[in-house]
Scaffold this active site. Structure first.
Site, PDB file in Angstrom:
ATOM      1  N   SER A 143      46.453  21.393 -20.450  1.00  0.00           N
ATOM      2  CA  SER A 143      46.002  21.048 -19.099  1.00  0.00           C
ATOM      3  C   SER A 143      47.214  21.087 -18.187  1.00  0.00           C
ATOM      4  O   SER A 143      48.349  20.909 -18.644  1.00  0.00           O
ATOM      5  CB  SER A 143      45.394  19.639 -19.097  1.00  0.00           C
ATOM      6  OG  SER A 143      45.217  19.161 -17.779  1.00  0.00           O
ATOM      7  N   TYR A 156      46.580  10.345 -20.445  1.00  0.00           N
ATOM      8  CA  TYR A 156      46.131  11.726 -20.630  1.00  0.00           C
ATOM      9  C   TYR A 156      47.293  12.698 -20.486  1.00  0.00           C
ATOM     10  O   TYR A 156      47.443  13.634 -21.275  1.00  0.00           O
ATOM     11  CB  TYR A 156      45.034  12.030 -19.607  1.00  0.00           C
ATOM     12  CG  TYR A 156      44.434  13.401 -19.724  1.00  0.00           C
ATOM     13  CD1 TYR A 156      43.819  13.838 -20.907  1.00  0.00           C
ATOM     14  CD2 TYR A 156      44.444  14.280 -18.643  1.00  0.00           C
ATOM     15  CE1 TYR A 156      43.244  15.095 -21.003  1.00  0.00           C
ATOM     16  CE2 TYR A 156      43.870  15.533 -18.720  1.00  0.00           C
ATOM     17  CZ  TYR A 156      43.268  15.935 -19.906  1.00  0.00           C
ATOM     18  OH  TYR A 156      42.711  17.190 -19.999  1.00  0.00           O
TER      19      TYR A 156
END
Length: 258
Positions: A143, A156
């Site tokens: 990501s 995250y």
């Protein structure tokens, strides 16, 4: 497993987290590109239904229920595969958006287990077969969060940064082998479940992630990117491909229409 009775393609791709979103779209894309696709996820009903639809379309898919954090189960899965050419490490996800001071350690641990240890488990278990193929590919779906921090995202971000480092280090360590390591790092992608899961089913908060963004990426956009990278000539390695919607200049710069 479920499969068609017609001739099966000679090349096999394993896709983790294939029950929805980017994983499901990637499975469809690789099947259309001529791969026998093995779908894995915890939700057996979802991947079995998807495998059925792929097979009905004239392609080739099998479903194998799997929790990527269960190493014994992963090793057992690896033993069922006579050969593997592509591994797409897609299983993962985000939980919560709390600051470091009040973040839930359990959520951090779960994100690390799924995103990082899950990727490690599958990669370790399938790397011998990928090497034996003579032309293997490991895809790590990270990501943009793994490349830049943002407030409320530390858990995250930390997991995705670890995933990025795993891919980068593996590429260094196996450069002499016939296996490519590709990292695809998407920005803002609108899927049915990602934001909803992150906010524990709070639909209003989930919708707020995409509010005012005319065209966030779709699961199909990312799947097409993965399929393109995997289907490059074997001497071509896409080390890192960052893909964002046009409205997103960075993790902290996003154009929202009023």
């Amino acid at each position: 497993m479920t499969a068609t009775a017609s001739a099966v393609p000679s090349r096999t791709a394993v896709v983790t987290g294939a029950s929805s979103g980017i994983g499901a779209a990637t499975a469809r894309g690789l099947a259309a590109a001529g791969y026998r696709v093995v779908l894995t996820a915890r939700r057996a009903d979802r991947i079995e239904a998807l495998a059925g639809r792929i097979n009905e379309a004239g392609h080739h898919a099998e479903a194998y229920p799997l929790d990527v954090t269960d190493r014994a189960a992963v090793d057992a899965f690896a033993r069922t595969l006579p050969a593997v050419d592509v591994l797409v490490n897609n299983a993962g996800g985000a939980l919560g958006a709390d600051p470091v001071a009040s973040g839930d350690p359990g959520e951090w641990r779960q994100m690390y287990e799924t995103n990082v240890i899950g990727t490690l488990n599958l990669t370790q278990a399938l790397l011998p077969a990928l090497t034996d193929s003579g032309d293997g590919t490991v895809v790590v779906l990270s990501s943009t969060a793994g490349h830049a921090t943002y407030e409320g995202g530390a858990g995250y971000v930390a997991a995705k940064h670890a995933q990025h480092v795993l891919a980068e280090t593996l590429r260094l360590e196996i450069v002499a082998s016939p296996v490519r390591v590709i990292e695809v790092a998407p920005g803002l992608v609108k899927t049915d479940e990602f934001a909803l899961t992150r906010f524990h089913g709070d639909a209003e908060k989930a919708a707020g992630v995409y509010a005012g963004v005319a065209e966030p990426l779709t699961a199909e956009d990312v799947a097409e990117t993965i399929t393109w990278a995997v289907t490059r000539p074997s001497h071509v390695n896409i080390d890192l491909l960052v893909v964002r919607p046009r409205a997103q200049a960075s993790n902290s710069k996003l154009h929202r229409e009023r």
